[in-house]
Design a protein around this motif. Structure first.
Motif, PDB file in Angstrom:
ATOM      1  N   UNK A  75       0.930  -1.010  -0.077  1.00  0.00           N
ATOM      2  CA  UNK A  75      -0.058  -0.014  -0.221  1.00  0.00           C
ATOM      3  C   UNK A  75       0.776   1.205  -0.026  1.00  0.00           C
ATOM      4  N   UNK A  76       1.085   1.964  -1.030  1.00  0.00           N
ATOM      5  CA  UNK A  76       1.705   3.006  -1.111  1.00  0.00           C
ATOM      6  C   UNK A  76       1.379   4.199  -0.500  1.00  0.00           C
ATOM      7  N   UNK A  77       2.339   5.278   0.065  1.00  0.00           N
ATOM      8  CA  UNK A  77       1.725   6.410   0.570  1.00  0.00           C
ATOM      9  C   UNK A  77       1.289   7.362  -0.479  1.00  0.00           C
ATOM     10  N   UNK A  78       0.240   8.196  -0.135  1.00  0.00           N
ATOM     11  CA  UNK A  78      -0.302   9.161  -1.116  1.00  0.00           C
ATOM     12  C   UNK A  78       1.157  10.223  -1.550  1.00  0.00           C
ATOM     13  N   UNK A  84      -6.800  11.423  -8.547  1.00  0.00           N
ATOM     14  CA  UNK A  84      -6.280  10.441  -9.322  1.00  0.00           C
ATOM     15  C   UNK A  84      -5.442   9.426  -8.250  1.00  0.00           C
ATOM     16  N   UNK A  85      -4.566  10.254  -7.416  1.00  0.00           N
ATOM     17  CA  UNK A  85      -3.546   9.846  -6.605  1.00  0.00           C
ATOM     18  C   UNK A  85      -4.358   9.153  -5.343  1.00  0.00           C
ATOM     19  N   UNK A  86      -5.476   9.819  -5.027  1.00  0.00           N
ATOM     20  CA  UNK A  86      -6.058   8.991  -4.077  1.00  0.00           C
ATOM     21  C   UNK A  86      -6.826   7.907  -4.472  1.00  0.00           C
ATOM     22  N   UNK A  93      -5.399  -0.343  -1.125  1.00  0.00           N
ATOM     23  CA  UNK A  93      -6.100  -0.829  -0.008  1.00  0.00           C
ATOM     24  C   UNK A  93      -7.092  -1.928  -0.390  1.00  0.00           C
ATOM     25  N   UNK A  94      -7.818  -1.626  -1.200  1.00  0.00           N
ATOM     26  CA  UNK A  94      -8.908  -2.715  -1.747  1.00  0.00           C
ATOM     27  C   UNK A  94      -8.381  -4.013  -1.880  1.00  0.00           C
TER      28      UNK A  94
END
Length: 261
Positions: A75-78, A84-86, A93-94
């Motif tokens: 899960x990358x950091x924002x 688009x990033x969100x 996460x999904x």
């Protein structure tokens, strides 16, 4: 299966949930699919909220710990604040949640997000906790006879309270004197039942534990707790040895309390 007399020394009845008070199918066919089907929409709706970000942070930390596992989903950091990033992070996460659930994992991070999603689902009426029809009338009788009634489930105490607070029988939380989850110890370890007895303030042989899982029954018995194995539709079958060894009931109404004579 007839009538099972409850030993006179029993002062408290300890209940498992899945396969005992509640159909296994409810957990497998309602609760878990709800998470899979709604996790993306839930994250989109609650993304800016502190609780949701804490849940995502825990899942990200778990993903780092899982990085060496086959098929693990990072899960990358924002990076930045665009839509688009969100969406990129939400999708990760999904995918991570779906991966963990496909392996039937019980990580704290996963259970915390599931608990928060179920809380919203119960509160809005999308989900109601299913209870076998014999459960509530039987517990009322036990309580009238002076018996204490407790829940012990691998589901978190919060999840337990949601199930019984928003049940097909209404809010029935008043029927229980307390709740235990695996924070007190695993259900397959005898020490857990000693801790529960100490917490309740009685001896282990003052407790009758009802479960559908022989390994749990065995652990409770090792701690000198009385046990009965519950046979319900959809439960795993028992071996012939287990059937002959354990006291069996198929309904809570089969328990016969000495004081109800």
């Amino acid at each position: 299966m007839g009538v099972l007399p409850v030993p006179a020394e029993v002062r408290a009845i300890l209940l498992d949930i899945e396969g005992t008070t509640t159909p296994i199918a409810f957990v497998q066919e309602t609760l878990f699919p709800y998470i899979k089907d709604n996790v993306k929409e839930y994250l989109r709706t609650h993304w800016e909220e502190e609780e949701c970000q804490q849940d995502v942070g825990l899942l990200r930390k778990q993903a780092q710990e899982d990085s060496s596992l086959d098929g693990a989903v990072p899960i990358p950091l924002e990076c930045g604040s665009g839509e688009e990033e969100m969406e990129r992070v939400i999708q990760a996460v999904v995918d991570n949640v779906h991966w963990q659930m496909s392996l039937d994992r019980k990580t704290t991070a996963l259970k915390q997000l599931q608990g928060h999603m179920w809380r919203a689902a119960y509160a809005t009426g999308h989900v109601k906790g299913e209870i076998f029809e014999d459960v509530v009338p039987a517990i009322r009788k036990w309580r009238e006879a002076g018996m204490k009634v407790y829940i012990y489930s691998s589901g978190s105490i919060e999840a337990q309270k949601l199930l019984f607070g928003y049940s097909t029988e209404g809010d029935i939380l008043e029927l229980f004197d307390g709740h235990f989850d695996t924070k007190i110890g695993p259900k397959v370890e005898s020490e857990s039942y000693r801790r529960i007895a100490a917490s309740i303030g009685c001896a282990t042989n003052n407790i009758l534990f009802l479960t559908d899982v022989p390994r749990e029954a065995n652990a409770a018995e090792e701690a000198d707790t009385h046990v009965a194995v519950v046979i319900r539709p959809g439960n795993a079958g028992l071996t012939d040895d287990e059937k002959s060894y354990y006291s069996l009931i198929s309904s809570f109404t089969e328990l016969f309390l000495p004081s109800s004579a």
